[in-house]
Design a protein around this motif. Structure first.
Motif, PDB file in Angstrom:
ATOM      1  N   UNK A   6      96.548  62.569  69.532  1.00  0.00           N
ATOM      2  CA  UNK A   6      97.950  62.262  69.227  1.00  0.00           C
ATOM      3  C   UNK A   6      98.209  62.513  67.751  1.00  0.00           C
ATOM      4  N   UNK A   7      99.494  62.580  67.367  1.00  0.00           N
ATOM      5  CA  UNK A   7      99.808  62.716  65.941  1.00  0.00           C
ATOM      6  C   UNK A   7      99.327  61.493  65.148  1.00  0.00           C
ATOM      7  N   UNK A   8      99.025  61.708  63.882  1.00  0.00           N
ATOM      8  CA  UNK A   8      98.561  60.628  63.014  1.00  0.00           C
ATOM      9  C   UNK A   8      99.603  59.517  62.929  1.00  0.00           C
ATOM     10  N   UNK A   9      99.107  58.291  62.850  1.00  0.00           N
ATOM     11  CA  UNK A   9      99.955  57.118  62.654  1.00  0.00           C
ATOM     12  C   UNK A   9      99.489  56.408  61.390  1.00  0.00           C
ATOM     13  N   UNK A  16      90.493  57.145  59.207  1.00  0.00           N
ATOM     14  CA  UNK A  16      90.294  58.574  58.952  1.00  0.00           C
ATOM     15  C   UNK A  16      89.618  58.799  57.601  1.00  0.00           C
ATOM     16  N   UNK A  17      90.071  58.102  56.585  1.00  0.00           N
ATOM     17  CA  UNK A  17      89.440  58.232  55.264  1.00  0.00           C
ATOM     18  C   UNK A  17      87.961  57.865  55.360  1.00  0.00           C
ATOM     19  N   UNK A  57      94.980  63.411  65.633  1.00  0.00           N
ATOM     20  CA  UNK A  57      93.914  62.418  65.573  1.00  0.00           C
ATOM     21  C   UNK A  57      93.365  62.199  66.981  1.00  0.00           C
ATOM     22  N   UNK A  58      92.045  62.279  67.110  1.00  0.00           N
ATOM     23  CA  UNK A  58      91.376  61.932  68.367  1.00  0.00           C
ATOM     24  C   UNK A  58      91.093  60.436  68.328  1.00  0.00           C
ATOM     25  N   UNK A  63      90.634  53.552  68.456  1.00  0.00           N
ATOM     26  CA  UNK A  63      89.925  53.779  67.195  1.00  0.00           C
ATOM     27  C   UNK A  63      89.876  55.284  66.918  1.00  0.00           C
ATOM     28  N   UNK A  64      90.268  55.684  65.710  1.00  0.00           N
ATOM     29  CA  UNK A  64      90.207  57.103  65.330  1.00  0.00           C
ATOM     30  C   UNK A  64      88.749  57.544  65.298  1.00  0.00           C
TER      31      UNK A  64
END
Length: 163
Positions: A6-9, A16-17, A57-58, A63-64
């Protein structure tokens, strides 16, 4: 492993960082002059609000576990985007997640009207370089644009075939 893309939230920023920096530590890659120390790495949701950009983002169990994006980086031609932030957590590798993320980015780049995808990398990420080459990226002799990631020494470009 079940996952969605999905798109990043905004809630993904910290996870992600963390994935990005963990991959750098895992491969003993340079931290200075790379995305590791780039201040935007902690605020990717905000960075990808820029028009003609996209970060996929997967996610597994909310959880990313990986990401991949396209971005109109400074100094690139108007019809060229940079493939950026392509990282997977250790437990997400080898399951087709990375391939699906990369394909989503290529499709998004075409939909946004880009004709080329550019990327920068490091020799530390040899497995990723192999993936890029299989996907049709060609190595360049010098960088395009002005990413400010001065430590990167591998530059690649892919021509996008419009459908």
């Amino acid at each position: 492993m079940k996952f969605i893309i999905r798109p990043v939230e905004e809630k993904d920023n910290l996870q992600i960082a963390g994935i990005i920096r963990e991959v750098f530590r895992e491969h003993d890659a340079p931290q200075e002059g790379t995305v590791y120390s780039d201040p935007t790495t902690d605020n990717l949701y905000e960075l990808f609000l820029k028009p003609k950009s996209m970060l996929w983002v997967a996610v597994n169990n909310d959880k990313a576990i990986g990401c991949c994006g396209i971005y109109p980086s400074e100094g690139l031609p108007a019809d060229c985007a940079e493939l950026v932030k392509y990282y997977l957590s250790v437990d997400a590798r080898g399951k087709g997640i990375g391939k699906e993320l990369l394909q989503k980015c290529i499709c998004s780049a075409k939909e946004l009207g880009y004709k080329q995808l550019y990327l920068e990398s490091l020799p530390h990420f040899a497995k990723a370089i192999e993936i890029y080459e299989k996907e049709g990226f060609i190595k360049l002799n010098k960088p395009l644009g002005n990413s400010k990631h001065t430590t990167c020494s591998i530059w690649m470009l892919k021509e996008l075939v419009q459908v």
